[in-house]
Design an enzyme around this catalytic site. Structure first.
Site, short mmCIF file in Angstrom:
data_model
loop_
_atom_site.label_atom_id
_atom_site.label_comp_id
_atom_site.label_asym_id
_atom_site.label_seq_id
_atom_site.Cartn_x
_atom_site.Cartn_y
_atom_site.Cartn_z
N GLY A 85 -35.84 41.22 -41.00
CA GLY A 85 -35.24 42.45 -41.52
C GLY A 85 -33.75 42.46 -41.28
N GLY A 126 -31.90 45.37 -42.35
CA GLY A 126 -31.44 46.74 -42.53
C GLY A 126 -30.53 47.09 -41.36
N LEU A 127 -30.27 48.37 -41.18
CA LEU A 127 -29.38 48.75 -40.09
C LEU A 127 -29.89 48.20 -38.78
CD1 LEU A 127 -28.38 52.38 -40.97
CD2 LEU A 127 -27.04 50.29 -41.12
N ALA A 128 -31.19 48.31 -38.56
CA ALA A 128 -31.74 47.86 -37.29
C ALA A 128 -31.63 46.34 -37.17
CB ALA A 128 -33.20 48.32 -37.18
N HIS A 141 -40.09 64.67 -48.85
CA HIS A 141 -38.83 65.34 -49.10
C HIS A 141 -38.96 66.24 -50.33
CE1 HIS A 141 -34.56 65.87 -49.60
NE2 HIS A 141 -34.34 65.23 -48.48
N SER A 160 -29.84 65.24 -52.59
CA SER A 160 -29.59 65.87 -51.30
C SER A 160 -30.21 67.25 -51.24
CB SER A 160 -28.10 65.97 -51.05
OG SER A 160 -27.89 66.84 -49.96
N ARG A 188 -38.36 71.35 -44.84
CA ARG A 188 -38.82 70.39 -45.83
C ARG A 188 -40.32 70.46 -46.11
NH1 ARG A 188 -35.73 64.70 -44.20
NH2 ARG A 188 -33.65 65.44 -44.69
N ARG A 191 -38.97 63.72 -38.76
CA ARG A 191 -37.65 63.21 -38.45
C ARG A 191 -36.59 64.18 -38.95
NH1 ARG A 191 -33.74 60.72 -41.23
NH2 ARG A 191 -35.00 60.37 -43.10
C1 LIG Z 1 -33.20 57.76 -50.32
C2 LIG Z 1 -33.15 57.76 -48.82
C3 LIG Z 1 -32.14 58.45 -48.17
C4 LIG Z 1 -32.06 58.44 -46.78
N1 LIG Z 1 -31.04 59.13 -46.19
C5 LIG Z 1 -30.94 59.10 -44.84
C6 LIG Z 1 -29.85 59.76 -44.19
O1 LIG Z 1 -29.01 60.38 -44.83
N2 LIG Z 1 -29.77 59.69 -42.85
C7 LIG Z 1 -30.68 59.01 -42.11
O2 LIG Z 1 -30.53 58.96 -40.92
N3 LIG Z 1 -31.71 58.37 -42.69
C8 LIG Z 1 -31.88 58.40 -44.04
N4 LIG Z 1 -32.92 57.74 -44.63
C9 LIG Z 1 -33.83 56.93 -43.82
C10 LIG Z 1 -33.20 55.60 -43.42
O3 LIG Z 1 -32.44 55.12 -44.51
C11 LIG Z 1 -34.20 54.51 -43.08
O4 LIG Z 1 -35.16 55.01 -42.26
C12 LIG Z 1 -33.53 53.37 -42.34
O5 LIG Z 1 -32.43 52.92 -43.06
C13 LIG Z 1 -34.45 52.22 -42.05
O6 LIG Z 1 -33.70 51.12 -41.56
P1 LIG Z 1 -34.40 49.82 -41.03
O7 LIG Z 1 -33.33 48.94 -40.55
O8 LIG Z 1 -35.43 50.17 -40.04
O9 LIG Z 1 -35.19 49.19 -42.22
P2 LIG Z 1 -34.72 48.81 -43.73
O10 LIG Z 1 -33.35 49.18 -44.01
O11 LIG Z 1 -35.80 49.31 -44.61
O12 LIG Z 1 -34.73 47.24 -43.74
C14 LIG Z 1 -35.90 46.50 -43.80
C15 LIG Z 1 -35.54 45.05 -43.79
O13 LIG Z 1 -36.69 44.29 -43.56
C16 LIG Z 1 -36.81 43.27 -44.50
N5 LIG Z 1 -38.23 43.06 -44.70
C17 LIG Z 1 -39.18 43.98 -44.89
N6 LIG Z 1 -40.36 43.38 -45.00
C18 LIG Z 1 -40.16 42.07 -44.85
C19 LIG Z 1 -41.00 40.95 -44.85
N7 LIG Z 1 -42.29 41.06 -45.00
N8 LIG Z 1 -40.43 39.73 -44.69
C20 LIG Z 1 -39.10 39.60 -44.52
N9 LIG Z 1 -38.27 40.63 -44.49
C21 LIG Z 1 -38.79 41.85 -44.66
C22 LIG Z 1 -36.09 43.76 -45.70
O14 LIG Z 1 -35.65 42.66 -46.42
C23 LIG Z 1 -34.97 44.54 -45.08
O15 LIG Z 1 -33.92 43.66 -44.80
C24 LIG Z 1 -33.02 57.75 -46.02
C25 LIG Z 1 -34.04 57.07 -46.68
C26 LIG Z 1 -34.13 57.09 -48.06
C27 LIG Z 1 -35.27 56.41 -48.72
#
Ligand SMILES: Cc1cc2nc3c(=O)[nH]c(=O)nc-3n(C[C@H](O)[C@H](O)[C@H](O)COP(=O)(O)OP(=O)(O)OC[C@H]3O[C@@H](n4cnc5c(N)ncnc54)[C@H](O)[C@@H]3O)c2cc1C
Ligand code: HEM
Ligand code: HEM
Ligand code: SF4
Ligand code: F3S
Ligand code: FES
Lengths: 246, 227, 675
Positions: C73, C75-77, C299, C317, C364, C473
């Site tokens: 992954g 994403g931010l994490a 939402h 929003s 919500r 959340r």
């Molecule tokens: C439209 C929307 C708006 C949002 N707005 C907000 C906000 O304003 N404020 C807030 O705090 N939160 C918000 N959220 C929630 C927040 O965006 C997410 O909870 C958060 O970004 C999740 O981050 P993450 O790093 O855990 O996972 P993700 O960003 O989902 O990353 C997942 C990663 O895992 C990888 N991955 C997944 N499965 C596999 C696999 N099987 N094999 C290899 N790689 C894989 C993907 O490629 C990706 O890189 C929002 C969510 C949505 C949907």
């Protein structure tokens, strides 16, 4: 609405591709990609392999989608392919769909291309070197609003590659300029400013993108409306960098 | 790429093109001005042609300025054309599979004419030098020693005038995109406003130069300028 | 939401609540031993994190080059974790299914990120952020975790600004904040409407910097399809190269999952198309417990479905509810009329009617549930999809009249534009239509204070774990949690585990490895050789409908039982009848989806069982059986203040439920009320 689609089909990077014609029934509410989903369901039904195309967020922000639609990257509207809707077309239209054409973006399959070159451009210097935990308080350095706004405008680039697809020279200069401007406008980005621009342009050239001759088709295609400002900024930064011995 | 030298990049090539292009611009602007002396008559024109050669004497020997100019121009041409070819080849390599359908949204005709326009100008220059400077060919068979007469004789030939006019059209287009492009390449147009100004300036200069050059041939053909 | 009032009162729990409960889920699960988080230090709340950081052992710096970490992954994490671990000197491999790390779903977050900076001097503090988050989670999260989250929140902002994240600034050049998600202080940092994108680009750049430095290697278009556990430790993963179709095995000393949420089990959600549960579900099947899987956030302000072709939903929003008024026609016959022709007295401003005090600003979950009720009654508006009109009006006519069109444009212009682009309607003249959509999952793999699962050496961060948000959340806190985990928490806890490494090399022919590889291969072979008739998407859609209908906004005992049956039947049919064309040795999107849907089909059942077990209403989970006389959610702390951690018992055996009791030492549990 009834549509005729001319779609590029290519089994893999190594194999040759060709255009194929399909018919599909769509509705104006559909997004362009949903229209392709419908086509794929039908192909699947008929036992033909579905058309491969990239998308993820389908909200216009991840930059994953990108198709050449009737000769325009992302199609006739100024937006991403996923945010294009079928109401922009008319019943009976013929739509030609091709992948981005760029040597630096090899076609992987059908309409999917490999944009890894963009990642490598970022690797070559598109960052500010700060280790986790080593940052001063966020308020330690105020950023004048003008610079902050300019940096932001540039930072909205989603890395979709439409600029490359549009450019008659196959240049990625708009993408490059966007990153250089984003980081170069901020006080935090000054330390590496001159080496960054040179390294990034070097990588850009190394990847096989063409040089920019200021044609401006990239800007017209960019879904995030990144302005030509960033290319000017890039050029002047490079000039300064050369002067500073980089 | 780490360790890239700034001078080895495509942007550096572009800077060279811009600088050489702007030198050309300075030359053609002066040249056009000189040509317009044809309206002042035989003697004024020939005197001007002579003056070019005696400029800055005795600091420079006879023809000194012209010599320096020629050296600069030839070097510029080599650089300009060399960079153009390099960029052209890169651009071709950057997209080897063409689009089946491609629109050119956002591009001016001028910008897309640059390369073939450049080739046309190059061919024109070759012809032009043979015609007026090196070869001194008088297509109407007259004498070639008198610059003014040579010009008049030449442009009384309709097809020669046509070649010149076509070349001036290309030159205008080349400058229309080229001047603005050079300013952008030099990083002098970082705002929408400065770009608009640059484009207006480019258009105006291109127009003045191409029309300015065209006046002499047209008026010769029309019989206004005569021996 | 900007001025959402505080919804907490000290209303006593309903006196009529029976002391004993029938175990709704009896028969669907096996009771297991309680589970405990052994890593959180005791003692004063504000010292726990320091204590843990001090006690966690440090991997010898010279050794780090020999210690390898897999991060799934970006994403931010995941991106922040991989970058930080790379900087620390470990050998990191990073995986994502997109073509670039920068495209992870985090990019879509709009609103903002919370941090207890108190730059506004409005009385914010770490404690207040902690308190709000606990309360927002409806008292179903852990105090120690949430407190730590609030503590490191401030470092996140410093880090991101230093990386060049262009947060909104004021004219003086300092950072701007806004208030968000029903809290009274302004602690949300934002970057126009694209905070997620800007934060992710920051983390991505840090990641690419490490790639250049050689500490991180990125594998894009690689999907994790199996976890490798050897001698009880997570030691690697199996991935499918999505371009060549090759099945590849990677080993490491520790595996980190940052694979995001599984909201796509509902088919339609605001998640990206590729969001999946495969990474975490495969780990679950290998022994990691899945915690509170039924906790889903829905939402209320999304753009409604327009037809059967719909592939995803778009969030707008929530701030729109500050000025828009929500209504449906009183008479069903009016539902197809032009809304502008419906007379004022024929409109039902149902939120204002039912909740006079809070009106359109109810939280919500309430707003979502009531919208569904209206549509179920047949008073929904917009296009009819599968026999129901799913949409309610969000009307700005009053606001435009009151404030003027300019003011509305100024405030909501970009949202209105987005709406117009997607629907083709002009929201300035025709009321918007909105409908709730699945947005976020609070559930995820169970982790302890160190973010380690029940499988040693398997850590989970970001939305993929269950840790910090309880049953609900708060806005702007998922980004905070992802970055807190990735930048600041994981690197400090994982070292304690790695201090014992490097672990023994694993032989390529180790039985555990071969077995995992064979399982992966045979699953793919099955899909490719199956002579079915139905497309993968059709199964996904059907599963989504079941989940939305029975495990969505309102859950009932009967509905959940029915859903479990339906899912089981569907799953059966899926394995026998799914049709995947093309070849496995190339890019094959149907095959990718087939694997994901297969896992969703198992997850869906567990979610229903979890929801069935929890006969209370809390946060995003509303059980119709547990409501007050006025129809409000009724939490039952006596019976359910625990984390439900589910253990996989095999494909044919019911899952095992391990309960982690939630003990509140510092905060008093209170009930919500909105009237
Ligand atoms: C439209 C929307 C708006 C949002 N707005 C907000 C906000 O304003 N404020 C807030 O705090 N939160 C918000 N959220 C929630 C927040 O965006 C997410 O909870 C958060 O970004 C999740 O981050 P993450 O790093 O855990 O996972 P993700 O960003 O989902 O990353 C997942 C990663 O895992 C990888 N991955 C997944 N499965 C596999 C696999 N099987 N094999 C290899 N790689 C894989 C993907 O490629 C990706 O890189 C929002 C969510 C949505 C949907
Ligand atoms: C009098 C002659 C010429 C003048 C005044 C001139 C001027 C210019 C200028 C000012 C530019 C813009 C540079 C930039 O974009 O920064 C330019 C570009 C260009 N010139 Fe010329 N030029 C001349 C002759 C030629 C010739 C002979 C060629 C031959 C092939 C040529 C080919 C090009 C091309 C291809 C470009 C566009 C590519 C680019 O912008 O990088 N030009 N020219
Ligand atoms: C209608 C237009 C033009 C006319 C009538 C014209 C005329 C002439 C004449 C008479 C000369 C010879 C001068 C002398 O030897 O003293 C000359 C030289 C020259 N012209 Fe032109 N010219 C025209 C356009 C151009 C253009 C467009 C270019 C460039 C792109 C050009 C480039 C040159 C050059 C390079 C020389 C040689 C100068 C030297 O001796 O070094 N001319 N021209
Ligand atoms: S500059 Fe525009 S077109 Fe190019 S990658 Fe960025 S967003 Fe896409
Ligand atoms: S279209 Fe190409 S030439 Fe430059 S201005 Fe844009 S990159
Ligand atoms: S799919 Fe994300 S921008 Fe189009």
């Amino acid at each position: 609405m009834k549509l005729t689609l001319n779609i590029w089909r290519q089994a893999s990077t190594a194999s040759a591709g060709e255009m194929k014609t399909y018919q599909v029934e769509a509705s104006p509410d559909m997004s362009f990609l949903e229209m392709l989903d419908v086509l794929n369901e039908e192909l699947n039904e008929k036992g033909e392999e579905p058309v491969a195309f990239d998308s993820d967020c389908r909200e216009g922000i991840c930059g994953m989608c990108g198709l050449m639609i009737n000769g325009e990257p992302h199609g006739p509207e100024r937006t991403t392919t996923c945010q294009l809707h079928m109401r922009s077309f008319a019943d009976g239209d013929t739509i030609t769909i091709e992948p981005w054409r760029s040597t630096a973006f090899p076609v992987l399959k059908d309409l999917c291309v490999d944009r890894g070159a963009f990642d490598r451009i970022i690797q070559s210097g598109g960052y500010i070197s700060v280790n986790t935990g080593a940052a001063p308080d966020a308020h330690a350095t105020p950023v004048p609003k003008d610079n902050a706004d300019r940096a932001f405008d540039a930072a909205t680039c989603i890395g979709c590659g439409a600029c490359v697809a549009a450019c008659p020279n196959g240049s990625a200069t708009l993408f490059l300029g966007a990153k250089v401007t984003h980081l170069g406008e901020l006080p935090q980005g000054q330390a590496e400013r001159w080496s960054r621009v040179v390294d990034m342009v070097g990588q850009h050239d190394h990847e096989g993108f063409g040089g920019c001759t200021n044609i401006g088709e990239c800007v017209a295609a960019c879904p995030k409306e990144i302005p030509l400002d960033v290319i000017s900024q890039l050029n002047s930064d490079l000039r300064t960098a050369i002067r500073k011995g980089h | 790429m780490k360790g890239t030298r700034g001078v080895r990049t495509t942007i550096a090539l572009k800077i060279l093109m811009a600088v050489s292009g702007l030198l050309f611009l300075a030359f053609v602007a002066l040249h056009m001005y000189g040509n317009l002396k044809a309206f002042a008559g035989h003697d004024a024109y020939n005197e001007y042609a002579h003056h070019l050669r005696t400029f800055a004497e005795p600091m420079l020997p006879f023809g000194g300025l012209l010599f320096v100019t020629r050296v600069v121009l030839v070097l510029s041409l080599v650089v300009h054309v060399g960079c153009a070819v390099a960029l052209w080849r890169r651009a071709q390599a950057a997209r080897t599979v063409p689009y089946v359908v491609k629109k050119h949204t956002g591009a001016t005709y001028a910008s897309r004419l640059m390369r073939w326009g450049g080739v046309t100008i190059l061919l024109f220059i070759v012809w032009h030098l043979l015609n007026f400077t090196i070869g001194k060919v008088n297509v109407s068979g007259g004498p070639t020693s008198d610059p003014y007469d040579l010009v008049v004789d030449s442009f009384q030939v309709w097809w020669l005038t046509l070649i010149y006019l076509a070349a001036m059209l290309m030159l205008g287009a080349h400058l229309h995109h080229g001047i603005w492009s050079a300013l952008q390449t030099l990083g002098l147009t970082p705002h929408a406003r400065s770009r608009r100004l640059a484009k207006q300036a480019a258009f105006t200069i291109a127009l003045v130069i191409s029309v300015g050059f065209s006046l002499v041939p047209v008026f010769v053909l029309a019989g206004v300028i005569d021996k | 939401m900007t001025d959402m009032p505080d919804t907490t009162t000290t209303a006593p729990e309903s006196a009529t609540a029976p002391a004993e409960f029938a175990d709704d889920a009896a028969g669907y699960y096996t009771p297991g031993d309680p589970i405990r988080d052994t890593k959180a230090p005791s003692g004063p709340l504000d010292e726990r994190w320091n204590t843990r950081q001090f006690e966690a052992r440090i991997a010898n710096p010279a050794n780090r080059r020999r210690l390898s970490v897999i991060v799934v992954g970006t994403g931010l994490a995941g991106a922040s974790a991989a970058a930080t671990l790379g900087e620390a000197g470990y050998v990191v491999k990073s995986f994502c299914y997109q073509d670039s790390p920068r495209r992870a779903h985090s990019i879509a977050a709009q609103g903002g990120i919370n941090a207890a900076k108190n730059y506004k001097g409005d009385g914010d503090s770490v404690y207040r952020l902690f308190y709000d988050t606990i309360k927002g989670g409806d008292y179903r999260s852990r105090e120690s975790n949430v407190y730590r989250l609030a503590q490191v929140s401030t470092n996140i902002i410093d880090q991101c600004v230093a990386q060049g994240v262009p947060f909104a600034r004021e004219y003086g050049g300092l950072l701007d904040n806004r208030s968000f998600g029903g809290v009274q202080v302004s602690r949300t940092f934002y970057a126009r409407g694209q905070t997620g994108q800007q934060l992710l680009i920051g983390a991505y750049q840090a990641l690419e910097r490490q790639v250049a430095a050689g500490t991180v290697r990125c594998y894009t278009r690689h999907e994790m399809v199996e976890l490798i556990v050897v001698d009880g430790r997570a030691r690697g993963i199996i991935v499918r190269d999505m371009v060549t179709g090759e099945i590849e095995t990677y080993f490491a000393d520790v595996v980190v999952l940052a694979s995001g949420g599984y909201g796509n089990v509902f088919f339609l959600s605001t998640n990206a198309m590729g969001c999946n549960v495969t990474a975490t579900w495969r780990a679950h099947r290998k022994g990691a417990y899945m915690a509170n899987p039924c906790f889903t956030q829905i939402h209320p302000t999304c753009i409604p479905v327009t037809g059967h072709h719909q592939s995803k939903l778009t969030l707008m929003s929530e701030s729109l509810r500050n000025d828009g008024r929500i209504w449906v026609p009183k008479k069903k016959a009016d539902c197809t009329k032009d809304p502008r022709d419906i007379a004022e007295e024929d409109r039902d401003y149902y939120l204002e009617r039912i909740y006079p005090a809070f009106g359109n600003l109810v939280p919500r979950d309430i707003a979502s549930r009531q919208a569904k009720n209206m549509c179920d009654e047949g008073r929904g508006v917009g296009p009819e999809v599968e026999g129901v009109r799913r949409g309610v009006y969000l009307d700005f006519a009053d606001a435009i009249e009151r404030l003027g069109r300019e003011a509305i444009e100024e405030k909501y212009g970009n949202l209105f534009d987005m709406y117009a682009r997607i629907t083709g309607e002009d929201p300035y003249s025709v009321p918007m239509r909105i409908y709730p959509a699945v947005h976020y999952v609070m559930g995820g793999l169970w982790v302890d204070y160190d973010l380690q699962t029940t499988i040693p050496g398997l850590f989970v961060i970001g939305e993929a774990n269950f840790s910090d948000h309880g049953a609900n959340r708060l806005g702007a806190s998922a980004l905070m949690q992802g970055l807190a985990d990735g930048y600041f928490v994981l690197s400090n806890t994982i070292r304690d585990y790695l201090a014992d490494g490097p672990f023994d090399r694993i032989a390529d022919d180790d039985p555990a490895v071969v077995e995992a590889q064979t399982a992966v291969q045979s699953r793919i072979d099955h899909f490719m050789s199956n002579t079915g008739t139905r497309s993968v998407d059709s199964y996904h859609r059907e599963l989504g409908n079941i989940m939305w209908e029975y495990c969505g906004m309102e859950r009932t005992e009967d509905g959940l039982r029915k859903a479990i049956d339906l899912i089981r039947t569907l799953r059966d049919d899926f394995w026998r009848n799914v049709k995947v064309l093309g070849s496995a040795e190339s890019l094959n999107q149907s095959l990718e989806r087939a694997g994901r849907v297969a896992d969703f089909l198992e997850l869906g059942e567990l979610m229903c069982i979890d929801a069935l077990n929890r006969r209370e209403s809390c946060g995003g989970h509303f059980r119709a059986e547990s409501q007050t006389e006025e129809g409000e959610a009724l939490r039952r702390d006596e019976q359910y203040s625990y984390v439900a951690a589910w253990e996989w018992a095999g494909p044919d055996d019911p899952p095992v439920l391990h309960k982690e009791d939630l003990v509140y030492e510092f905060v008093e549990m209170k009930a919500r009320s909105y009237k």
